[in-house]
Design an enzyme around this catalytic site. Structure first.
Site, mmCIF file in Angstrom:
data_model
loop_
_atom_site.group_PDB
_atom_site.id
_atom_site.type_symbol
_atom_site.label_atom_id
_atom_site.label_comp_id
_atom_site.label_asym_id
_atom_site.label_seq_id
_atom_site.Cartn_x
_atom_site.Cartn_y
_atom_site.Cartn_z
ATOM 1 N N LYS A 268 0.846 -1.202 0.000
ATOM 2 C CA LYS A 268 0.000 0.000 0.000
ATOM 3 C C LYS A 268 0.878 1.247 0.000
ATOM 4 O O LYS A 268 1.670 1.453 0.907
ATOM 5 C CB LYS A 268 -0.922 -0.003 1.222
ATOM 6 C CG LYS A 268 -1.721 1.299 1.409
ATOM 7 C CD LYS A 268 -2.665 1.250 2.619
ATOM 8 C CE LYS A 268 -3.298 2.606 2.891
ATOM 9 N NZ LYS A 268 -4.165 2.611 4.089
ATOM 10 N N ASP A 273 -2.610 10.155 3.732
ATOM 11 C CA ASP A 273 -4.016 9.783 3.880
ATOM 12 C C ASP A 273 -4.741 10.802 4.748
ATOM 13 O O ASP A 273 -4.692 10.744 5.973
ATOM 14 C CB ASP A 273 -4.105 8.381 4.502
ATOM 15 C CG ASP A 273 -5.551 7.907 4.642
ATOM 16 O OD1 ASP A 273 -6.454 8.581 4.085
ATOM 17 O OD2 ASP A 273 -5.772 6.869 5.292
ATOM 18 N N LYS A 280 -10.220 12.905 8.071
ATOM 19 C CA LYS A 280 -9.762 12.471 9.391
ATOM 20 C C LYS A 280 -9.710 13.665 10.340
ATOM 21 O O LYS A 280 -9.517 14.788 9.902
ATOM 22 C CB LYS A 280 -8.333 11.898 9.281
ATOM 23 C CG LYS A 280 -8.247 10.511 8.677
ATOM 24 C CD LYS A 280 -6.808 10.016 8.686
ATOM 25 C CE LYS A 280 -6.691 8.636 8.060
ATOM 26 N NZ LYS A 280 -7.442 7.595 8.781
ATOM 27 N N ASP A 291 1.511 6.250 5.715
ATOM 28 C CA ASP A 291 0.546 5.329 5.111
ATOM 29 C C ASP A 291 1.083 4.663 3.836
ATOM 30 O O ASP A 291 0.365 3.928 3.171
ATOM 31 C CB ASP A 291 -0.769 6.068 4.830
ATOM 32 C CG ASP A 291 -1.978 5.158 4.977
ATOM 33 O OD1 ASP A 291 -1.858 4.091 5.608
ATOM 34 O OD2 ASP A 291 -3.055 5.522 4.440
ATOM 35 N N ASP A 350 -12.266 7.142 3.573
ATOM 36 C CA ASP A 350 -11.073 6.886 4.379
ATOM 37 C C ASP A 350 -10.676 5.405 4.352
ATOM 38 O O ASP A 350 -9.585 5.048 4.786
ATOM 39 C CB ASP A 350 -11.301 7.365 5.812
ATOM 40 C CG ASP A 350 -10.007 7.529 6.593
ATOM 41 O OD1 ASP A 350 -8.933 7.475 5.965
ATOM 42 O OD2 ASP A 350 -10.084 7.705 7.823
ATOM 43 N N GLU A 352 -9.505 3.738 2.022
ATOM 44 C CA GLU A 352 -8.943 3.848 0.672
ATOM 45 C C GLU A 352 -7.908 2.771 0.367
ATOM 46 O O GLU A 352 -7.684 2.429 -0.793
ATOM 47 C CB GLU A 352 -8.346 5.240 0.460
ATOM 48 C CG GLU A 352 -6.903 5.421 0.939
ATOM 49 C CD GLU A 352 -6.711 5.256 2.435
ATOM 50 O OE1 GLU A 352 -7.717 5.328 3.174
ATOM 51 O OE2 GLU A 352 -5.567 5.052 2.885
ATOM 52 N N ARG A 354 -7.836 -0.446 0.870
ATOM 53 C CA ARG A 354 -8.383 -1.642 0.212
ATOM 54 C C ARG A 354 -8.772 -1.353 -1.234
ATOM 55 O O ARG A 354 -8.771 -2.238 -2.081
ATOM 56 C CB ARG A 354 -9.563 -2.187 1.034
ATOM 57 C CG ARG A 354 -10.674 -1.206 1.230
ATOM 58 C CD ARG A 354 -11.588 -1.566 2.396
ATOM 59 N NE ARG A 354 -11.070 -1.090 3.680
ATOM 60 C CZ ARG A 354 -11.679 -1.283 4.844
ATOM 61 N NH1 ARG A 354 -12.823 -1.952 4.908
ATOM 62 N NH2 ARG A 354 -11.154 -0.824 5.951
HETATM 63 N N1 BES Z 1 -4.386 4.358 6.898
HETATM 64 C C1 BES Z 1 -5.565 4.148 7.644
HETATM 65 C C2 BES Z 1 -5.379 3.123 8.757
HETATM 66 C C3 BES Z 1 -4.623 3.589 9.966
HETATM 67 C C4 BES Z 1 -5.183 4.474 10.851
HETATM 68 C C5 BES Z 1 -3.377 3.071 10.229
HETATM 69 C C6 BES Z 1 -4.481 4.852 11.981
HETATM 70 C C7 BES Z 1 -2.689 3.437 11.362
HETATM 71 C C8 BES Z 1 -3.234 4.341 12.234
HETATM 72 C C9 BES Z 1 -6.679 3.641 6.751
HETATM 73 O O1 BES Z 1 -6.666 4.129 5.453
HETATM 74 C C10 BES Z 1 -7.974 4.061 7.357
HETATM 75 O O2 BES Z 1 -8.207 5.225 7.430
HETATM 76 N N2 BES Z 1 -8.770 3.091 7.809
HETATM 77 C C11 BES Z 1 -10.005 3.369 8.443
HETATM 78 C C12 BES Z 1 -11.021 2.407 7.906
HETATM 79 C C13 BES Z 1 -12.418 2.706 8.327
HETATM 80 C C14 BES Z 1 -12.896 3.971 7.657
HETATM 81 C C15 BES Z 1 -13.305 1.553 7.946
HETATM 82 C C16 BES Z 1 -9.813 3.176 9.944
HETATM 83 O O3 BES Z 1 -9.114 2.242 10.346
HETATM 84 O O4 BES Z 1 -10.332 3.990 10.694
HETATM 85 ZN ZN ZN Z 2 -4.856 4.736 4.729
HETATM 86 MN MN MN Z 3 -7.725 5.962 5.300
#
Ligand code: BES
Ligand code: ZN
Ligand code: MN
Length: 496
Positions: A268, A273, A280, A291, A350, A352, A354
């Site tokens: 990834k 992000d 966020k 990220d 968010d 993104e 996947r």
């Molecule tokens: N890059 C983030 C995941 C992340 C968040 C990694 C904090 C490390 C610390 C990912 O893209 C994301 O935002 N995931 C969301 C998914 C949700 C919207 C289903 C998450 O984990 O909040």
């Molecule tokens: Zn992310």
């Molecule tokens: Mn995200």
């Protein structure tokens, strides 16, 4: 850094610093005993005065011991002898290197590599020492206006082994570990760079540079071509950004049989992000420059594989983009068609990672891979589940999961296998498209893996969620370079 292996007596080393262990309860290790004897009981005297207890994380620097040719002796606490394990060993190496950095020693001889670790051979101790030393010496000050004061720095480390017969395996372990350390270093640098420098285009440039230097094949697919391929999910994420997306492909063609099915690594590469329209919150958003650590680990592992000249075909695929809000950005509720033909309702912009990975995973099919492993900072839920110790591991093939768990144990870059049972798939239902891009909040790391699983029917596949392990927050904020060591070990075993 120059590393060498030697079998010799600690009291006879003519070097800047001899590093020996002391167990908790003021118990000298075998090499510390040898120094004690040569210095007529000086260490025993120092311990008796209460200056060092052998506690883990502590050290004591001694100068000019009579009867010893070395300039310094560094005592390093090993903790309780019966409890010393892999993490304790790494901590001792870390403590030693922290102390050595503050001295003017340019050479050191480590005898920590001689302490016994249950179920671990000399190669493990050497490999972990090299990785620990390189990790401890790492600094990222490329973005400071003035380079930090140049001090006399450690240039040469001799690692001691108990027997002459350990020298050859020790030397092989040094070479392997140095290749891995280079990969880790690259992954950390890319992770630590700010997102205004480390853009998708920058990652692509770096991939070209690595390829040129290390004999890899590199190809970068541009937006136009991604459109032709039908990567609707990947492109949807890129829409909000001014930075064009890149699909980076690196190939290490090392197998004896040229057309042997490769192992494909997919990383990834979200260089920043923001969350997109599902923005966020502000606190700690700076950490979303990390990220792209999955991508960085793929580039680092490809470099390590090339340096190790692994007789194996390996392909690295990195979908790289920013995730930004903007007038052209994808919106919650938008439906896109992935390269696989499946439609996805983007309920949260968010989620993104996947979206970019699913198209890269479909793209991977053209390699008819022996196995595909994706590496991603995919979910905050992963951090909640396993914290910062273990990487989360999911797989559609148990044997591949076992291989990766073992590689993690062997390299002390551990992963923990989590379930991908069908029961979890029920969270992925959309009223309007084939699937939504988010499942339940409960088990969020699993439902994210379930989403990816839908795109991986054509090959054995595993997913490493490194959200908790790719970087550290707070006081020593920075990329860790994980899981390069795990991946390099996995590939090396496959090659053997
Ligand atoms: N890059 C983030 C995941 C992340 C968040 C990694 C904090 C490390 C610390 C990912 O893209 C994301 O935002 N995931 C969301 C998914 C949700 C919207 C289903 C998450 O984990 O909040
Ligand atoms: Zn992310
Ligand atoms: Mn995200």
């Amino acid at each position: 850094m120059e590393f060498s292996i030697k079998s010799g007596s600690p009291e006879k080393q003519r070097t800047g610093c001899v590093v020996v262990g002391v167990f908790e309860g003021r118990k000298l290790s075998a090499s510390a005993q040898a120094i004690d004897k040569a210095s007529k009981g000086f260490l025993t005297e120092v311990l008796r005065r209460g200056d060092h207890e052998g506690k883990a994380g502590t050290s004591l620097l001694l100068h000019c011991l009579t009867g010893l040719p070395s300039d310094r002796v560094l005592l390093v606490g090993l903790g309780k002898e019966r409890e010393l394990g892999e993490s304790g060993y790494r901590k001792a190496v870390d403590t030693a290197i922290k102390a050595l950095r503050t001295t003017g020693a340019t050479e050191a001889t480590f005898f920590l590599t001689e302490v016994a670790l249950r179920k671990r051979d000399v190669a493990f101790r050497i490999e972990q020492a090299v990785l620990g030393i390189m990790e401890g010496l790492y600094r990222f000050d490329r973005m400071k206006s003035k380079p930090p004061e140049a001090k006399r720095a450690l240039r040469k480390v001799v690692l001691s082994v108990p027997r002459r017969s350990d020298i050859a395996p020790g030397e092989a372990a040094v070479r392997r570990a140095q290749a891995i350390a280079e990969g880790v270093h690259l992954a950390r640098d890319l992770g630590n760079l700010p997102a205004n420098v480390c853009t998708p285009a920058y990652l692509a440039e770096q991939a070209h540079e690595i390829a040129g230097k290390h004999g890899l094949h590199c190809e970068v697919l541009e937006q136009k071509y991604l459109e032709k391929l039908g990567m609707g999910a990947f492109l949807a994420v890129a829409r909000g950004s001014r930075q064009p997306p890149k699909l980076i492909v690196l190939e290490h063609r090392g197998a004896k049989k040229k057309d042997a099915p490769p192992v494909v690594l997919v990383g990834k590469g979200v260089t920043f992000d923001t969350g997109g329209i599902s923005l966020k919150p502000a606190p700690e958003m700076d950490e979303m420059k990390f990220d792209m650590c999955g991508a960085a680990s793929v580039l680092g592992t490809m470099k390590a594989a090339a340096l190790m000249k692994l007789p194996l075909n390996v392909v690295g695929i990195v979908p790289a983009t920013e995730n930004m809000p903007g007038g052209n950005a994808v919106k919650p509720g938008d439906i896109v068609t992935t390269m696989s033909g499946k439609t996805v309702e983007i309920l949260n912009t968010d989620a993104e990672g996947r979206l970019i990975l699913c198209d890269a995973l479909t793209y991977a099919e053209r390699y008819k891979p022996a196995a595909v492993v994706d590496i991603a900072t995919l979910t905050g839920a992963m951090v909640i589940a396993l914290g910062h110790v273990a990487t989360g591991l999911f797989a559609n093939a148990d044997s591949l999961a076992r291989e990766l768990v073992h590689a993690g144990e062997a390299s002390w870059d551990r992963a923990w296998h989590l379930p991908l049972w069908d029961d979890y798939q029920e969270a992925l239902k959309s009223n309007f498209a084939d699937i939504p891009n988010i499942g339940s909040r409960a088990g969020g790391a699993v439902t994210a893996a379930c989403f990816l699983e839908r795109f991986t029917k054509a090959y054995p596949w595993a997913h490493l969620d490194i959200a908790g392990t790719a970087w550290k927050s707070g006081h020593d904020k920075g990329a860790t370079g994980r899981p390069v060591a795990l991946l390099a070990n996995f590939l090396a075993k496959r090659a053997a």
